[in-house]
Design an enzyme around this catalytic site. Structure first.
Site, PDB file in Angstrom:
ATOM      1  CB  SER A   1     -22.180  29.623  -5.540  1.00 35.75           C
ATOM      2  OG  SER A   1     -21.544  30.815  -5.272  1.00 35.75           O
TER       3      SER A   1
ATOM      4  CG  HIS B   1     -25.548  30.626  -8.208  1.00 34.18           C
ATOM      5  ND1 HIS B   1     -26.794  31.225  -8.271  1.00 34.18           N
ATOM      6  CD2 HIS B   1     -25.312  31.450  -7.105  1.00 34.18           C
ATOM      7  CE1 HIS B   1     -27.433  31.993  -7.464  1.00 34.18           C
ATOM      8  NE2 HIS B   1     -26.265  32.410  -6.740  1.00 34.18           N
TER       9      HIS B   1
ATOM     10  CG  ASP C   1     -23.212  34.192  -5.799  1.00 36.46           C
ATOM     11  OD1 ASP C   1     -24.378  34.589  -6.048  1.00 36.46           O
ATOM     12  OD2 ASP C   1     -22.713  33.123  -5.431  1.00 36.46           O
TER      13      ASP C   1
ATOM     14  CG  MET D   1     -31.334  35.787  -1.175  1.00 34.01           C
ATOM     15  SD  MET D   1     -30.189  34.976  -2.063  1.00 34.01           S
ATOM     16  CE  MET D   1     -28.778  34.712  -0.768  1.00 34.01           C
TER      17      MET D   1
HETATM   18  C1  DX5 Z   1     -24.137  34.654  -1.007  1.00 34.83           C
HETATM   19  C2  DX5 Z   1     -24.391  34.027  -2.431  1.00 34.83           C
HETATM   20  C3  DX5 Z   1     -24.392  32.572  -2.471  1.00 34.83           C
HETATM   21  C4  DX5 Z   1     -22.895  32.061  -2.023  1.00 34.83           C
HETATM   22  C5  DX5 Z   1     -23.664  30.694  -1.404  1.00 34.83           C
HETATM   23  O1  DX5 Z   1     -24.768  35.941  -1.090  1.00 34.83           O
HETATM   24  O2  DX5 Z   1     -25.603  34.693  -3.114  1.00 34.83           O
HETATM   25  O3  DX5 Z   1     -24.624  32.107  -3.837  1.00 34.83           O
HETATM   26  O4  DX5 Z   1     -22.224  31.709  -2.810  1.00 34.83           O
HETATM   27  O5  DX5 Z   1     -22.581  29.998  -0.758  1.00 34.83           O
HETATM   28  P1  DX5 Z   1     -22.758  28.985   0.438  1.00 34.83           P
HETATM   29  O6  DX5 Z   1     -23.190  27.710  -0.394  1.00 34.83           O
HETATM   30  O7  DX5 Z   1     -21.306  28.757   0.993  1.00 34.83           O
HETATM   31  O8  DX5 Z   1     -23.542  29.477   1.453  1.00 34.83           O
HETATM   32 ZN    ZN Z   2     -25.989  33.518  -4.742  1.00 38.94          ZN
END
Ligand code: DX5
Ligand code: ZN
Length: 226
Positions: free
Chosen positions: A8, A31, A33, A135
């Site tokens: 991400s 990814h 966001d 999630m």
């Molecule tokens: C959170 C996002 C994730 C986030 C994950 O709402 O959807 O994609 O970037 O980050 P980590 O891996 O640090 O939990």
């Molecule tokens: Zn995400």
């Protein structure tokens, strides 16, 4: 069993995105966001920035839309030519219609569930999806701790996908690291988003490979014991 790692870019340096993309060449997809400060209490980036990322990225894009009014906005992301577009079930009025629209525009269709959203009401539409995102934190921020309470939902989703015969990837997102990825893989996930665990590493490309190795080992164990 092959497992995909999607770093991400939420944890990347937003001022140097092109260079940051170059550090994750070992990834299966990147990814992205998208947050609108309505569906989640945070704001990131939108269509024009995603369009530019798509133009310069050697790795395919996996957009995760944490935005309200998904029916209206998600098709516009598919129009950018992204490999996959994931909307939240809680933000869509007509998820079946929307998933079909995404596919018709050439993207894979993904649907995400917040930790407290049950998968069962959506099982009849599995064949409409290419990816189900469970999630593993409340969406909105990187760097949160993995919620173990989501493991049972991952297991139920895996059983339903296998039983349906549909080809649906099960993605997990939030708190995925070397110390949690095996639990998620054992439960049945096969696509793993990792933000801080990848971009917080000295060598993000090596971190991707390490995570993939751990996930594949755990996934093999699951398949052998089932
Ligand atoms: C959170 C996002 C994730 C986030 C994950 O709402 O959807 O994609 O970037 O980050 P980590 O891996 O640090 O939990
Ligand atoms: Zn995400």
């Amino acid at each position: 069993m092959s497992c995909c790692i999607h770093p991400s870019i939420l944890s990347a340096d937003f001022v140097n995105l092109e260079a940051e993309l170059g550090r994750i060449k070992t990834a299966d997809a990147v990814h992205v966001d998208v947050m609108d400060n309505h569906f989640v209490p945070n704001l990131t980036l939108g269509l024009p920035v995603v369009e530019r990322i798509q133009a310069v990225s050697a790795v395919p894009l996996d957009a995760h839309l944490m935005i309200a009014d998904a029916d209206r906005w998600a098709p516009l992301y598919a129009d950018l030519g992204l490999a996959s577009v994931t909307f939240h079930a809680e933000a869509a009025t007509a998820p079946v219609k929307l998933a079909r629209e995404l596919r018709a525009r050439g993207s894979k269709a993904g649907m995400a569930l917040r930790p407290a959203t049950a998968v069962e009401p959506y099982l009849d539409m599995l064949a409409e999806l290419d990816m189900l995102l469970v999630m593993t934190v409340e969406p909105g921020f990187g760097g949160q701790s993995f919620l173990d309470l989501t493991l049972r939902k991952i297991r139920r989703a895996r059983a339903a996908v296998d039983g349906s015969g549909a080809k649906v990837a099960i993605q997990v997102d939030g708190g995925i690291s070397a110390s949690t990825i095996e639990r998620a893989a054992e439960a049945g996930a096969d696509v793993f988003v990792a933000g801080s665990a990848v971009y917080g590493a000295d060598d993000p490309g090596a971190a991707v490979e390490q995570l993939r190795g751990l996930a594949e080992g755990a996934a093999r164990g699951r398949v052998q014991s089932s």
